[in-house]
Design a protein around this motif. Structure first.
Motif, mmCIF file in Angstrom:
data_model
loop_
_atom_site.group_PDB
_atom_site.id
_atom_site.type_symbol
_atom_site.label_atom_id
_atom_site.label_comp_id
_atom_site.label_asym_id
_atom_site.label_seq_id
_atom_site.Cartn_x
_atom_site.Cartn_y
_atom_site.Cartn_z
ATOM 1 N N ARG A 94 60.808 -28.614 110.389
ATOM 2 C CA ARG A 94 59.575 -28.375 109.649
ATOM 3 C C ARG A 94 59.639 -28.825 108.196
ATOM 4 N NH1 ARG A 94 56.146 -24.625 112.227
ATOM 5 N NH2 ARG A 94 56.967 -23.925 114.229
ATOM 6 N N ILE A 95 60.810 -28.796 107.606
ATOM 7 C CA ILE A 95 60.929 -29.202 106.199
ATOM 8 C C ILE A 95 60.470 -30.645 105.970
ATOM 9 C CG2 ILE A 95 62.626 -29.737 104.408
ATOM 10 C CD1 ILE A 95 64.059 -27.179 105.073
ATOM 11 N N PRO A 96 60.813 -31.626 106.853
ATOM 12 C CA PRO A 96 60.354 -33.003 106.592
ATOM 13 C C PRO A 96 58.837 -33.130 106.483
ATOM 14 C CG PRO A 96 62.091 -33.000 108.246
ATOM 15 C CD PRO A 96 61.722 -31.568 108.006
ATOM 16 N N VAL A 97 58.090 -32.368 107.294
ATOM 17 C CA VAL A 97 56.631 -32.454 107.242
ATOM 18 C C VAL A 97 56.117 -31.952 105.890
ATOM 19 C CG1 VAL A 97 54.482 -31.671 108.288
ATOM 20 C CG2 VAL A 97 56.461 -32.174 109.733
ATOM 21 N N THR A 166 48.674 -34.457 114.655
ATOM 22 C CA THR A 166 49.247 -35.019 115.885
ATOM 23 C C THR A 166 50.742 -35.286 115.725
ATOM 24 O OG1 THR A 166 48.650 -37.276 115.170
ATOM 25 C CG2 THR A 166 47.055 -36.082 116.532
ATOM 26 N N ILE A 167 51.340 -34.713 114.692
ATOM 27 C CA ILE A 167 52.765 -34.901 114.454
ATOM 28 C C ILE A 167 53.565 -34.081 115.458
ATOM 29 C CG2 ILE A 167 54.658 -34.539 112.819
ATOM 30 C CD1 ILE A 167 52.699 -35.000 110.567
ATOM 31 N N SER A 168 54.487 -34.715 116.106
ATOM 32 C CA SER A 168 55.381 -34.059 117.056
ATOM 33 C C SER A 168 56.657 -34.880 117.136
ATOM 34 C CB SER A 168 54.719 -33.942 118.438
ATOM 35 O OG SER A 168 54.412 -35.225 118.949
ATOM 36 N N ASP A 174 52.338 -44.061 112.452
ATOM 37 C CA ASP A 174 50.877 -44.000 112.373
ATOM 38 C C ASP A 174 50.358 -42.579 112.542
ATOM 39 O OD1 ASP A 174 51.825 -43.979 114.959
ATOM 40 O OD2 ASP A 174 50.090 -45.008 115.803
ATOM 41 N N ALA A 175 50.994 -41.786 113.410
ATOM 42 C CA ALA A 175 50.585 -40.384 113.585
ATOM 43 C C ALA A 175 50.851 -39.582 112.317
ATOM 44 C CB ALA A 175 51.322 -39.772 114.768
ATOM 45 N N TRP A 176 51.986 -39.831 111.666
ATOM 46 C CA TRP A 176 52.293 -39.158 110.396
ATOM 47 C C TRP A 176 51.267 -39.535 109.339
ATOM 48 C CZ3 TRP A 176 56.628 -36.173 108.590
ATOM 49 C CH2 TRP A 176 57.514 -35.776 109.607
ATOM 50 N N LEU A 177 50.925 -40.826 109.261
ATOM 51 C CA LEU A 177 49.985 -41.291 108.243
ATOM 52 C C LEU A 177 48.604 -40.676 108.437
ATOM 53 C CD1 LEU A 177 49.374 -43.148 105.841
ATOM 54 C CD2 LEU A 177 48.882 -44.970 107.482
ATOM 55 N N ILE A 259 45.263 -25.029 107.776
ATOM 56 C CA ILE A 259 43.958 -25.654 108.001
ATOM 57 C C ILE A 259 44.103 -26.892 108.878
ATOM 58 C CG2 ILE A 259 42.059 -26.895 106.871
ATOM 59 C CD1 ILE A 259 42.439 -25.026 104.487
ATOM 60 N N PHE A 260 45.106 -27.710 108.600
ATOM 61 C CA PHE A 260 45.275 -28.965 109.322
ATOM 62 C C PHE A 260 46.247 -28.852 110.496
ATOM 63 C CE2 PHE A 260 43.831 -30.213 105.095
ATOM 64 C CZ PHE A 260 42.852 -31.141 105.393
ATOM 65 N N ALA A 261 46.700 -27.625 110.795
ATOM 66 C CA ALA A 261 47.610 -27.375 111.923
ATOM 67 C C ALA A 261 48.857 -28.254 111.840
ATOM 68 C CB ALA A 261 46.885 -27.595 113.249
ATOM 69 N N LEU A 262 49.399 -28.378 110.640
ATOM 70 C CA LEU A 262 50.610 -29.173 110.448
ATOM 71 C C LEU A 262 51.838 -28.350 110.828
ATOM 72 C CD1 LEU A 262 49.754 -30.835 107.030
ATOM 73 C CD2 LEU A 262 50.076 -32.041 109.188
#
Length: 299
Positions: A94-97, A166-168, A174-177, A259-262
């Protein structure tokens, strides 16, 4: 200089120590029956007693705190009481996100705030008034409100970005961006005007100094005076503001990530706090090796 640095480091360590004691004490007071939260309402008093002994909850708070402190200093973050997942593994995913979002926002804030602040200090007039009004508006609107507006307009109505992350594990860049663009914009809007206001004030103060008039009298170009001398002298004030914004942002991203479900530190912290999962909240709250009623050693 060395003495000053040592004093600052010492005061920082004392502050961290005091904050850890306060946080641990608040968790202890507000946690309620952790064993019952884990085992459920149908657990018997005997089962609750065994679980509390296993987790070390039957020990005095002072013993538990210094046990946590010893483990934390040794790098042992323990295991979640509810998921049995090592805390280190939970943090590693979780820290990288969170850090990617925060540092991307801070880099953009530093660049945009510097450009706007310098423009306001040099041009004055309507540019200066816009920056000052924007600073008031930016400080008065919380980042999560900006995030909700961005999700509503750019994600739900226009469909330009995903409404939720959509990060997993294993996804591409592209999903990270796409997932981090709106959160970073929300943090940028919330922080750039305040930073620009402070940089504007610092640049104006430097432009009134005698050394600026001396440089101009020597025929040095205005751009060189501004970016090579004035901006360098005004940098400490700007860096101080940006460092304070970074500290505040690390706490504020909890709501933004919700809010963004990160899948960052925010949802983990909220869930762990709601469950009173002390190993996750504090890093490690497990006691040292001891024996429970089954006669086997536990940590």
């Amino acid at each position: 200089m060395i003495t000053f640095i040592l004093k600052r480091l010492g005061s920082g360590l004392v502050t961290l120590f005091a904050v850890s004691i306060l946080t641990f004490s608040l968790l202890y007071v507000s946690s309620g029956s952790i064993a019952r939260n884990i085992l459920g309402d149908q657990a018997t008093p005997e089962q609750l007693a065994v679980k509390e002994a296993e987790l070390g909850l039957d020990q005095p708070i002072i013993t538990r705190y210094f046990s946590w402190l010893t483990g934390a200093l040794g790098g042992d973050l323990g295991t979640s009481w509810f998921t049995s997942e090592p805390v280190g593994n939970a943090l590693a995913t979780r820290i990288p996100v969170t850090m990617t979002m925060v540092f991307s926002a801070m880099i953009l804030i530093a660049i945009v705030a510097t450009l706007i602040g310098v423009a306001a200090a040099v041009k004055r007039g309507w540019v200066d008034r816009v920056v000052q009004i924007g600073a008031i508006i930016g400080d008065s609107i919380p980042g999560f409100v900006i995030g909700i507006i961005l999700v509503t307009i750019l994600a739900i109505q226009m469909g330009l970005f995903p409404a939720t992350s959509t990060i997993s594990p294993g996804v591409g860049a592209d999903a990270w961006l796409l997932s981090l663009t709106l959160p970073v914009i929300a943090l940028l809007i919330n922080g750039v005007t305040g930073g620009a206001q402070q940089i504007r004030s610092a640049v104006i103060k430097q432009l009134e100094r005698d050394y600026v008039r001396t440089l101009r009298s020597r025929g040095i170009g205005e751009r060189e005076v501004l970016f090579k001398h004035v901006l360098r002298s005004a940098a400490p004030a700007g860096l101080t503001v940006l460092s304070l914004q970074l500290i505040g942002m690390l706490g504020g991203v909890v709501i933004i990530e919700q809010i963004f479900a990160l899948p960052g530190m925010g949802p983990l912290a909220v869930a762990a706090t709601g469950q009173s999962d002390q190993p996750v909240v504090m890093g490690r709250c497990n006691v040292h090796r001891r024996r429970c009623h089954c006669g086997q050693p536990h940590r």
